[in-house]
Design an enzyme around this catalytic site. Structure first.
Site, short mmCIF file in Angstrom:
data_model
loop_
_atom_site.label_atom_id
_atom_site.label_comp_id
_atom_site.label_asym_id
_atom_site.label_seq_id
_atom_site.Cartn_x
_atom_site.Cartn_y
_atom_site.Cartn_z
N GLU B 38 0.83 -1.21 0.00
CA GLU B 38 0.00 0.00 0.00
C GLU B 38 0.87 1.26 0.00
O GLU B 38 1.76 1.38 0.83
CB GLU B 38 -0.89 0.01 1.24
CG GLU B 38 -1.95 -1.08 1.20
CD GLU B 38 -2.41 -1.49 2.60
OE1 GLU B 38 -2.28 -0.71 3.55
OE2 GLU B 38 -2.89 -2.62 2.73
N GLU B 69 -4.48 -6.62 2.59
CA GLU B 69 -3.24 -7.30 3.01
C GLU B 69 -3.24 -8.80 2.71
O GLU B 69 -2.26 -9.32 2.16
CB GLU B 69 -2.95 -7.03 4.48
CG GLU B 69 -2.47 -5.60 4.79
CD GLU B 69 -3.59 -4.59 4.94
OE1 GLU B 69 -4.77 -5.00 4.82
OE2 GLU B 69 -3.31 -3.41 5.17
N PHE B 92 2.38 -1.56 8.77
CA PHE B 92 2.53 -1.66 10.21
C PHE B 92 2.57 -3.15 10.57
O PHE B 92 1.70 -3.91 10.12
CB PHE B 92 1.38 -0.97 10.95
CG PHE B 92 1.49 0.53 10.93
CD1 PHE B 92 2.10 1.22 11.98
CD2 PHE B 92 1.02 1.26 9.86
CE1 PHE B 92 2.23 2.60 11.96
CE2 PHE B 92 1.13 2.64 9.82
CZ PHE B 92 1.74 3.32 10.87
N ASP B 94 1.61 -4.57 12.94
CA ASP B 94 0.33 -4.98 13.54
C ASP B 94 -0.57 -5.67 12.50
O ASP B 94 -1.44 -6.45 12.86
CB ASP B 94 -0.41 -3.76 14.08
CG ASP B 94 0.48 -2.90 14.96
OD1 ASP B 94 0.26 -2.86 16.17
OD2 ASP B 94 1.43 -2.27 14.44
N PHE B 95 -0.37 -5.34 11.23
CA PHE B 95 -1.24 -5.92 10.19
C PHE B 95 -0.81 -7.34 9.82
O PHE B 95 -1.44 -7.97 8.97
CB PHE B 95 -1.29 -5.03 8.94
CG PHE B 95 -1.58 -3.58 9.20
CD1 PHE B 95 -2.22 -3.18 10.37
CD2 PHE B 95 -1.21 -2.61 8.30
CE1 PHE B 95 -2.47 -1.83 10.62
CE2 PHE B 95 -1.46 -1.26 8.54
CZ PHE B 95 -2.08 -0.87 9.70
N HIS B 138 -1.17 0.05 16.27
CA HIS B 138 -0.10 0.50 15.37
C HIS B 138 1.26 0.56 16.08
O HIS B 138 2.12 1.36 15.72
CB HIS B 138 -0.41 1.90 14.81
CG HIS B 138 -1.40 1.91 13.69
ND1 HIS B 138 -2.72 1.59 13.85
CD2 HIS B 138 -1.25 2.20 12.37
CE1 HIS B 138 -3.34 1.69 12.69
NE2 HIS B 138 -2.47 2.06 11.77
C1 LIG Z 1 -5.74 -3.06 7.60
C2 LIG Z 1 -5.06 -1.77 7.48
N1 LIG Z 1 -4.24 -1.56 6.45
C3 LIG Z 1 -3.62 -0.38 6.30
C4 LIG Z 1 -3.80 0.62 7.22
C5 LIG Z 1 -3.08 1.93 7.08
N2 LIG Z 1 -4.05 2.98 6.70
C6 LIG Z 1 -4.62 3.76 7.62
S1 LIG Z 1 -5.78 4.76 6.96
C7 LIG Z 1 -5.53 4.14 5.42
C8 LIG Z 1 -6.33 4.64 4.28
C9 LIG Z 1 -7.75 4.49 4.55
O1 LIG Z 1 -8.49 4.99 3.49
P1 LIG Z 1 -10.06 5.02 3.62
O2 LIG Z 1 -10.54 3.74 4.17
O3 LIG Z 1 -10.60 5.47 2.33
O4 LIG Z 1 -10.33 6.11 4.76
P2 LIG Z 1 -9.94 7.64 4.76
O5 LIG Z 1 -8.59 7.72 5.40
O6 LIG Z 1 -9.95 8.13 3.38
O7 LIG Z 1 -10.98 8.28 5.62
C10 LIG Z 1 -4.55 3.16 5.44
C11 LIG Z 1 -4.07 2.43 4.27
C12 LIG Z 1 -4.64 0.35 8.32
N3 LIG Z 1 -4.82 1.25 9.29
N4 LIG Z 1 -5.27 -0.84 8.42
#
Ligand SMILES: Cc1ncc(C[n+]2csc(CCOP(=O)(O)OP(=O)(O)O)c2C)c(N)n1
Lengths: 332, 335
Positions: B38, B69, B92, B94-95, B138
């Site tokens: 990502e 993931e 992270f 954690d994932f 995290h």
């Molecule tokens: C399972 C997981 N993968 C990756 C992340 C890292 N991460 C945090 S926010 C995000 C983007 C989220 O996008 P969206 O769901 O569209 O929400 P927005 O931030 O746009 O409100 C990512 C990849 C995470 N927190 N959890």
């Protein structure tokens, strides 16, 4: 994006008082987030936070359609959902600062605020992490027969998570009272959603038989109207639904995401905030309908500002938890 | 640093830069190496560790994925089996919870289950480490989990030099390798030669020689051990710091030899204290150096709680210099 022309006419049921309450709520969220950003810039807030500015109409329009005892699940960008469901800004700020007086005694921080009193099952820092919890809350509501429903808020990024499809399938099989509210602000962190999302979003829930609608997420009346229909339907036992809210986050993915030109243009940001601002859209409409005047808005704004200033001061003055708190609450 | 016999040009690189350089060099050397994850392309990850790679290698080899993931890790496994050498980015650590089936039931077992016929040459890059005020989902250090699984190799570098040399080895390995980077170390600077080098797995590094006590430390805990060693020196205790560098394969020999020499050991790791890496290392040393030890092997790991957000609480959950100092002093009978 849904255009203005596609916006449904207002639901007649919305009274002036309710409309002004939604205005106040959206303005409160905006002010809360301005303060959160300021606390970050002043190095008073530990870590980072994800701001909801620009998306206020989604949380407010949906939560206004809920009962106080209905449930929500929220995301890493969760302050708006939390406030819209009725949480108090002083305890929220205290949580953002890691203080004992916070909703989670400082243990959760911005990404984990939960509040049983307002039906908030919690924000979640795992993308898609609350899909199961939300569906489980709907499952228990149905089994217990308490008439509650649950709204699962998530960003369009969570459309990538398989668990969402597993639970939508079961929710439909078992006719669970859950509404999947997808907030499409167009960016998964730093990547446009078109690069991560194949096909048509609404076809995904539709494949499971969920009624699925797209709505202008900047128009709180439109969001409220669509949410109300789905809420009524779910409460009547007809099962889950999917609401796609097209919206935009004004600021960075998180407060530290300042230089954004490599993934989105400044003009795009300006266009949304100047032409598609949810607070202005409702405010202009209220004035046009002669349901409110600018003096009324100024009064609301002054009240909200005073409340938020006091809440921030409370949080800054509040003490940190003592170190022994770290080992409390691991088990029930 | 025995691996760099011919060390002519040495620059200071950050831990993050060393990782980027290792991947870039391996991508230049081997067209099968690709990055999947990502926000790895233009964004270069949220930590900017991969910045510049998409510009050099293009979007065909630096591949942004949806937030899926298990899906993209599974694609990594299949691609590794069939001719590519993917470096999968788990933003992270954690994932890792989300990719456990792909990592543990698939990648780790395929070579064995297939009687040695299929190989899975892939790297899982994951972060670890608390005190970034990122709260419970995290901040975890979950490296004990893959270390428990036969078929996986697990790497925890503590310096830019080690990070680069070990990551190059990981990418060239024909097995799934899980590579943990402490988020708090990305800006840590250290010497890295510009000449090509790799570091073999299963070779611990003595980061500081000493005679009175052995501090076995992993990842960012090596810095903590250095801090404690300085404090110990002030009271006349000479501490040796041993960094195993790879959890598996584990250099048992160096650990045991150091313990035999100093006769006292403290093991420090940021994973959970309970059922963690420190327990394994302590038992290896207890078994191998029992008759040379002057006292029980002490273990210091993270407090057995989810990582709290609030700074004073979070700081209390991870091992500190003072904690290591106090434990070492006590073992040396100077408490
Ligand atoms: C399972 C997981 N993968 C990756 C992340 C890292 N991460 C945090 S926010 C995000 C983007 C989220 O996008 P969206 O769901 O569209 O929400 P927005 O931030 O746009 O409100 C990512 C990849 C995470 N927190 N959890």
């Amino acid at each position: 994006m849904t255009t203005a022309a596609q916006r449904p006419e207002t639901n007649a049921a919305l009274g002036k008082e309710q409309l002004l309450r939604m205005y106040r709520r959206m303005y409160s969220i905006r002010q809360f987030e301005e303060h959160a950003n300021d606390l970050y810039l002043r190095a008073l807030m530990p870590g980072l936070t994800h701001l909801y500015e620009g998306e206020e109409a989604v949380a407010v329009g949906i939560c206004e359609a809920l009962r106080p005892d209905d449930y929500i699940t929220s995301t890493h960008r969760g302050h708006g959902h939390c406030l819209a469901k009725g949480a108090k800004p002083d305890r929220m700020f205290a949580e953002l600062l890691g203080k004992e007086a916070g909703y989670c005694r400082g243990k959760g921080g911005s990404m984990h605020i939960a509040d049983p009193a307002t039906g908030n099952l919690g924000a979640n820092a795992i993308v898609g992490g609350s899909a199961g919890i939300a569906t489980g809350a709907a499952f228990s509501a149905k089994k217990l027969g308490n008439g509650r429903i649950c709204v699962c808020f998530f960003g369009e990024g969570a459309l990538g998570q398989g668990v969402l499809y597993e639970v939508m399938n079961m929710a439909q099989l078992w006719k669970l009272p859950v509404i999947y509210a997808c907030e499409n602000n167009m960016y998964n962190e730093y990547t446009h959603y078109s690069e991560t999302t194949s096909g048509d979003i609404l076809s995904r829930p539709a494949a499971f038989g969920l009624p699925a609608e797209s709505v202008d997420g900047q128009d709180v009346r439109a969001v409220h109207a669509a949410a109300s229909r789905f809420v009524e339907r779910a409460r009547a036992g007809a099962g889950p639904a999917f609401l796609l809210c097209n919206t935009y986050r004004y600021r960075g993915h998180h407060v530290g995401d300042i230089n954004r030109e490599y993934y989105r243009a400044k003009q795009e940001e300006q266009r949304w905030s100047s032409e598609r601002d949810p607070i202005n859209i409702l405010g202009d409409w209220l004035i046009q309908q002669k349901l409110a005047d600018s003096a009324q808005f100024e009064r609301i704004q002054a009240e909200v500002k005073a409340e938020m200033n006091a809440a921030v001061e409370f949080a800054i003055a509040a003490p940190y938890p003592t170190v022994d708190e770290a080992e409390q609450d691991v088990y029930a | 640093m025995p691996e760099t016999a011919v060390q002519t040009t040495v620059r200071e690189l950050t831990f993050g830069e060393a990782i980027r350089e290792a991947i870039a060099e391996e991508m230049r050397r081997d067209a099968r190496v690709c990055i999947i994850g990502e926000d790895v392309a233009e964004a270069g990850t949220p930590f900017k560790v991969l910045s510049g790679l998409v510009e050099e290698f293009g979007k065909q080899r630096v591949i942004d994925t949806p937030i899926s993931e298990p899906g993209f890790t599974g694609i990594g496994v299949g691609a590794a089996m069939t001719g590519l050498r993917p470096v999968v980015d788990i933003m992270f650590g954690d994932f890792l919870t989300l990719v456990m089936d792909q990592m543990v039931n698939q990648a780790a077992k395929i070579h064995y289950m297939s009687g040695g016929t299929w190989k899975v040459p892939m790297v899982f890059r994951a972060t670890m480490g608390a005190t970034r005020r990122s709260a419970a989902q995290h901040s975890q250090s979950l490296h004990a989990w893959p270390s428990h699984i036969p078929g996986l190799k697990v790497v925890l570098p503590s310096t830019p030099y080690d990070a680069k040399g070990l990551l190059k080895t990981a990418i060239r390995d024909d097995n799934p390798v899980v590579f943990f980077e402490d988020k708090m170390m990305y800006r840590l600077k250290g010497p890295v030669p510009s000449e090509e080098y790799t570091i073999p797995f299963g070779v611990a590094d003595i980061k500081r020689a000493g005679t009175d006590i052995t501090l076995v430390a992993t990842s960012s805990m090596v810095q903590v051990a250095f801090g404690a060693a300085k404090l110990l020196e002030e009271i006349g205790i000479s501490a040796e710091i041993v960094d195993p560098r790879t959890m598996w394969p584990l250099d048992e020999k160096t650990l045991i030899e150091s313990a035999k020499k100093t006769s006292r050991v403290v093991v420090i790791d940021e994973g959970y204290h309970r059922y963690g890496v420190t327990a394994e290392i302590a038992s290896v040393i207890a078994e191998g150096a029992f008759y040379n030890l002057d006292g029980p092997v002490k273990r210091i790991g993270a407090m057995h709680v989810p990582i709290p957000f609030s700074p004073p609480l979070e700081d209390a959950t991870v091992p500190s210099e003072q904690q290591v100092f106090a434990a070492a002093r006590e073992l040396c009978g100077k408490a």
